[in-house]
Design a protein around this motif. Structure first.
Motif, PDB file in Angstrom:
ATOM      1  N   LEU A 201      -6.208 -41.391  -0.890  1.00 45.74           N
ATOM      2  CA  LEU A 201      -5.525 -41.109   0.365  1.00 45.74           C
ATOM      3  C   LEU A 201      -4.181 -40.454   0.115  1.00 45.74           C
ATOM      4  O   LEU A 201      -3.823 -39.455   0.746  1.00 45.74           O
ATOM      5  CB  LEU A 201      -5.349 -42.399   1.160  1.00 45.74           C
ATOM      6  CG  LEU A 201      -4.550 -42.319   2.455  1.00 45.74           C
ATOM      7  CD1 LEU A 201      -5.214 -41.347   3.420  1.00 45.74           C
ATOM      8  CD2 LEU A 201      -4.446 -43.694   3.077  1.00 45.74           C
ATOM      9  N   CYS A 202      -3.437 -41.005  -0.837  1.00 46.89           N
ATOM     10  CA  CYS A 202      -2.131 -40.438  -1.177  1.00 46.89           C
ATOM     11  C   CYS A 202      -2.304 -39.027  -1.720  1.00 46.89           C
ATOM     12  O   CYS A 202      -1.550 -38.114  -1.370  1.00 46.89           O
ATOM     13  CB  CYS A 202      -1.430 -41.335  -2.199  1.00 46.89           C
ATOM     14  SG  CYS A 202       0.257 -40.810  -2.594  1.00 46.89           S
ATOM     15  N   ARG A 203      -3.299 -38.817  -2.583  1.00 47.92           N
ATOM     16  CA  ARG A 203      -3.541 -37.490  -3.144  1.00 47.92           C
ATOM     17  C   ARG A 203      -3.831 -36.472  -2.048  1.00 47.92           C
ATOM     18  O   ARG A 203      -3.296 -35.357  -2.050  1.00 47.92           O
ATOM     19  CB  ARG A 203      -4.721 -37.520  -4.124  1.00 47.92           C
ATOM     20  CG  ARG A 203      -5.008 -36.174  -4.776  1.00 47.92           C
ATOM     21  CD  ARG A 203      -6.454 -36.040  -5.189  1.00 47.92           C
ATOM     22  NE  ARG A 203      -7.348 -35.989  -4.043  1.00 47.92           N
ATOM     23  CZ  ARG A 203      -7.606 -34.883  -3.348  1.00 47.92           C
ATOM     24  NH1 ARG A 203      -7.024 -33.741  -3.670  1.00 47.92           N
ATOM     25  NH2 ARG A 203      -8.426 -34.921  -2.320  1.00 47.92           N
ATOM     26  N   THR A 204      -4.671 -36.857  -1.091  1.00 48.77           N
ATOM     27  CA  THR A 204      -5.060 -35.945  -0.025  1.00 48.77           C
ATOM     28  C   THR A 204      -3.852 -35.477   0.774  1.00 48.77           C
ATOM     29  O   THR A 204      -3.680 -34.289   1.048  1.00 48.77           O
ATOM     30  CB  THR A 204      -6.065 -36.631   0.915  1.00 48.77           C
ATOM     31  OG1 THR A 204      -7.172 -37.103   0.150  1.00 48.77           O
ATOM     32  CG2 THR A 204      -6.554 -35.674   1.985  1.00 48.77           C
ATOM     33  N   GLU A 205      -2.989 -36.403   1.137  1.00 53.18           N
ATOM     34  CA  GLU A 205      -1.857 -36.050   1.980  1.00 53.18           C
ATOM     35  C   GLU A 205      -0.769 -35.338   1.187  1.00 53.18           C
ATOM     36  O   GLU A 205      -0.112 -34.432   1.705  1.00 53.18           O
ATOM     37  CB  GLU A 205      -1.329 -37.302   2.667  1.00 53.18           C
ATOM     38  CG  GLU A 205      -2.388 -37.929   3.568  1.00 53.18           C
ATOM     39  CD  GLU A 205      -1.839 -38.980   4.512  1.00 53.18           C
ATOM     40  OE1 GLU A 205      -0.642 -39.308   4.386  1.00 53.18           O
ATOM     41  OE2 GLU A 205      -2.594 -39.451   5.361  1.00 53.18           O
ATOM     42  N   LEU A 206      -0.585 -35.716  -0.080  1.00 57.29           N
ATOM     43  CA  LEU A 206       0.398 -35.003  -0.908  1.00 57.29           C
ATOM     44  C   LEU A 206      -0.040 -33.569  -1.160  1.00 57.29           C
ATOM     45  O   LEU A 206       0.794 -32.660  -1.226  1.00 57.29           O
ATOM     46  CB  LEU A 206       0.596 -35.729  -2.236  1.00 57.29           C
ATOM     47  CG  LEU A 206       1.387 -37.032  -2.180  1.00 57.29           C
ATOM     48  CD1 LEU A 206       1.496 -37.643  -3.571  1.00 57.29           C
ATOM     49  CD2 LEU A 206       2.785 -36.795  -1.607  1.00 57.29           C
ATOM     50  N   GLU A 207      -1.341 -33.356  -1.325  1.00 56.84           N
ATOM     51  CA  GLU A 207      -1.830 -31.991  -1.516  1.00 56.84           C
ATOM     52  C   GLU A 207      -1.455 -31.127  -0.324  1.00 56.84           C
ATOM     53  O   GLU A 207      -1.018 -29.979  -0.476  1.00 56.84           O
ATOM     54  CB  GLU A 207      -3.340 -31.995  -1.725  1.00 56.84           C
ATOM     55  CG  GLU A 207      -3.924 -30.607  -1.965  1.00 56.84           C
ATOM     56  CD  GLU A 207      -5.422 -30.655  -2.182  1.00 56.84           C
ATOM     57  OE1 GLU A 207      -5.856 -30.394  -3.326  1.00 56.84           O
ATOM     58  OE2 GLU A 207      -6.158 -30.943  -1.214  1.00 56.84           O
ATOM     59  N   ARG A 208      -1.617 -31.671   0.886  1.00 52.12           N
ATOM     60  CA  ARG A 208      -1.262 -30.916   2.087  1.00 52.12           C
ATOM     61  C   ARG A 208       0.234 -30.602   2.121  1.00 52.12           C
ATOM     62  O   ARG A 208       0.645 -29.508   2.536  1.00 52.12           O
ATOM     63  CB  ARG A 208      -1.648 -31.715   3.344  1.00 52.12           C
ATOM     64  CG  ARG A 208      -3.147 -31.797   3.565  1.00 52.12           C
ATOM     65  CD  ARG A 208      -3.471 -32.714   4.741  1.00 52.12           C
ATOM     66  NE  ARG A 208      -4.868 -32.622   5.072  1.00 52.12           N
ATOM     67  CZ  ARG A 208      -5.390 -31.736   5.925  1.00 52.12           C
ATOM     68  NH1 ARG A 208      -4.590 -30.889   6.550  1.00 52.12           N
ATOM     69  NH2 ARG A 208      -6.680 -31.690   6.171  1.00 52.12           N
ATOM     70  N   GLU A 209       1.033 -31.541   1.695  1.00 49.66           N
ATOM     71  CA  GLU A 209       2.482 -31.318   1.681  1.00 49.66           C
ATOM     72  C   GLU A 209       2.869 -30.273   0.643  1.00 49.66           C
ATOM     73  O   GLU A 209       3.684 -29.389   0.900  1.00 49.66           O
ATOM     74  CB  GLU A 209       3.207 -32.645   1.405  1.00 49.66           C
ATOM     75  CG  GLU A 209       3.130 -33.647   2.538  1.00 49.66           C
ATOM     76  CD  GLU A 209       3.916 -33.197   3.762  1.00 49.66           C
ATOM     77  OE1 GLU A 209       4.835 -32.356   3.605  1.00 49.66           O
ATOM     78  OE2 GLU A 209       3.601 -33.664   4.868  1.00 49.66           O
TER      79      GLU A 209
END
Length: 502
Positions: A201-209
């Motif tokens: 979950l953290c990876r997914t949202e950090l990728e977007r950022e």
């Protein structure tokens, strides 16, 4: 490039007759995710339930059974999911009578605990929103609508067999006390699906950022988080790929990471704390995700880490004794303070390679060299977007070696305490044997030499002091002697304390 998933590359594998000869044909076709409305999702779940229900009936009886009528109900994420209250008659060995059975008493597969784990999302609360597990159905402000991964391009014969839940992999049978202790330690301390979901979950949202700064970049989970050897206390490792070509780690990588660190500090301070740029040989940004409470290390374009993650993942699920043995060794090394590269001892990656090498060099090997036996699948030239599918192509390995976990742990300690020649040999998983030291700079005057399977550097270069090497070797000798005499894991590892700290 590819979705990081908790069930990538795990057995059971398809029979050889189902595996296609062309590697590229075996790979799933990468398509962008499909955004579906909530009604489409509800309809799909309703049709799935009816399809599963029809499989439970003997052939010829389907016409006598009324179709299930969808009734809305609510699960943990608040999304309506249709279930059926329609009575159904059964004929067969399980139920011989034609009596009507209440819905709650039926043992239908679509109402099993396993199915509910697929449907129900595990919510992770945030101060101002709710974030949901990936890659299952999502309803999040980040997406704006419900998200369901597109699986229509999978081979229908293999879709359900290539990606099972790793929790259901059969563990070895323990017939002695020491083996049972190793198994119990593994079952308690191994990384859980929920742990991986939080990191993903953290990876997914950090990728977007990060894509706000580098639009074409991709962020990958690597290391123990995804290679099958993670524990509940494992940190998360991330690799940011800007381009599929080398990046100068001293200049370009540091500049990229400085921009990432600044973005974390200014734009994501509500979710990310203590972002710190570490100017090492491979520079990283260390930070902590406040939501998952996981510490992360993020590097740039260290693509060999992506490749060896899936090489090790293949080894992890190749034979069911590998993962419990590796976890016991990692816990032992951590307890005896020989598992910290920052303090001149062994990193976890080196310890995993040491275990794999030992299992390869037994008179009757437990695992082979995957790079020798399946060289076309572990070719460094394979594009990164295909690497995650390689473990699915490798069949399970059936060893004639029936040694117990306890015997293997004692043998592992003995091998490095008395048999391995530290002064003249290199540990090589690639060759599945100890190879002679060359006179190259990578190996000259090094106390421990462990070959990285892809770039062939020394993964144990952190052990650069003789004092540290002597401590490491002494722990192997002492633990081997004690464990061989007492056959009790507690004699070298306080199990109760470790389990409480997990």
């Amino acid at each position: 490039m590819f979705p990081n998933s908790s069930n990538l590359g795990c057995p059971p594998f398809p029979p050889r007759c189902q595996r296609k000869s062309n590697f590229s044909n075996r790979l799933t076709r990468n398509k962008p995710p499909t955004l579906l409305s909530q009604q489409q999702i509800n309809d799909a779940q309703f049709h799935l339930q009816n399809a599963v229900l029809s499989r439970t009936l003997p052939s010829g009886n389907s016409a006598a059974t009324p179709a299930a009528t969808p009734q809305p109900s609510t699960f943990g994420n608040g999304s309506p999911v249709h279930t059926s209250d329609a009575p159904t008659s059964f004929q067969g060995t399980k139920r011989l009578s034609e009596e009507i059975i209440p819905h709650a008493a039926k043992r239908q597969r679509f109402r099993s605990h396993h199915f509910e784990r697929i449907v129900v999302n595990q919510a992770v609360p945030l101060p101002e929103e709710r974030r949901y597990s990936f890659p299952r159905t999502l309803s999040s402000p980040l997406f704006g609508s419900c998200y369901m991964p597109d699986t229509t391009e999978y081979d229908p014969l293999l879709q359900d067999t290539l990606f099972p839940d790793p929790r259901y992999m059969r563990l070895p049978v323990a017939k002695d006390k020491l083996s049972q202790q190793i198994l119990e330690l593994f079952q308690v301390c191994q990384q859980q699906t929920s742990d991986l979901s939080r990191k993903e979950l953290c990876r997914t949202e950090l990728e977007r950022e990060i894509q706000q700064i580098f639009p074409e970049s991709k962020l990958f989970l690597v290391g123990s988080t995804l290679n099958g050897f993670g524990t509940r206390t494992s940190d998360g490792d991330l690799c940011l790929v800007i381009k599929e070509e080398p990046v100068n780690q001293k200049t370009e990588a540091r500049h990229i990471l400085s921009l990432v660190q600044k973005h974390f500090s200014t734009k994501l301070s509500s979710y990310i704390e203590r972002p710190q740029l570490i100017r090492a040989k491979v520079p990283i940004v260390k930070f902590r995700d406040k939501v998952s409470c996981v510490e992360f290390d993020l590097n740039v374009n260290n693509v060999v880490g992506i490749r060896n993650t899936f090489l090790l993942r293949t080894y992890a699920y190749l034979e069911n004794r590998v993962r419990p043995l590796v976890l016991a060794v990692k816990k032992w090394a951590k307890f005896h303070d020989i598992n910290d590269a920052s303090r001149g001892t062994l990193n976890s990656y080196s310890l995993v390679l040491m275990v794999l090498h030992y299992l390869q060099t037994l008179p009757e090997p437990i695992i082979p060299s995957l790079q020798k036996n399946y060289s076309e699948y572990f070719d460094p030239a394979i594009q990164l977007r295909f690497v995650h599918q390689v473990p699915c192509a490798i069949p399970p390995y059936f060893s004639k070696n029936e040694s117990s976990l306890g015997d293997l742990l004692i043998g592992f300690l003995k091998y490095y305490a008395t048999d391995f020649d530290w002064s003249h040999q290199i540990i090589s998983v690639r060759e599945a044997k100890a190879i002679p030291r060359s006179d190259g700079a990578e190996w000259r005057n090094k106390f421990i030499c462990i070959e990285e399977p892809f770039d062939r550097t020394n993964t144990a270069r952190a052990v650069h002091e003789k004092l540290k090497f002597d401590i490491i070797k002494a722990e192997f000798v002492k633990s081997w002697q004690v464990l061989q005499d007492r056959k009790d894991l507690n004699c070298m590892l306080p199990l109760r304390r470790i389990i409480q700290k997990r």
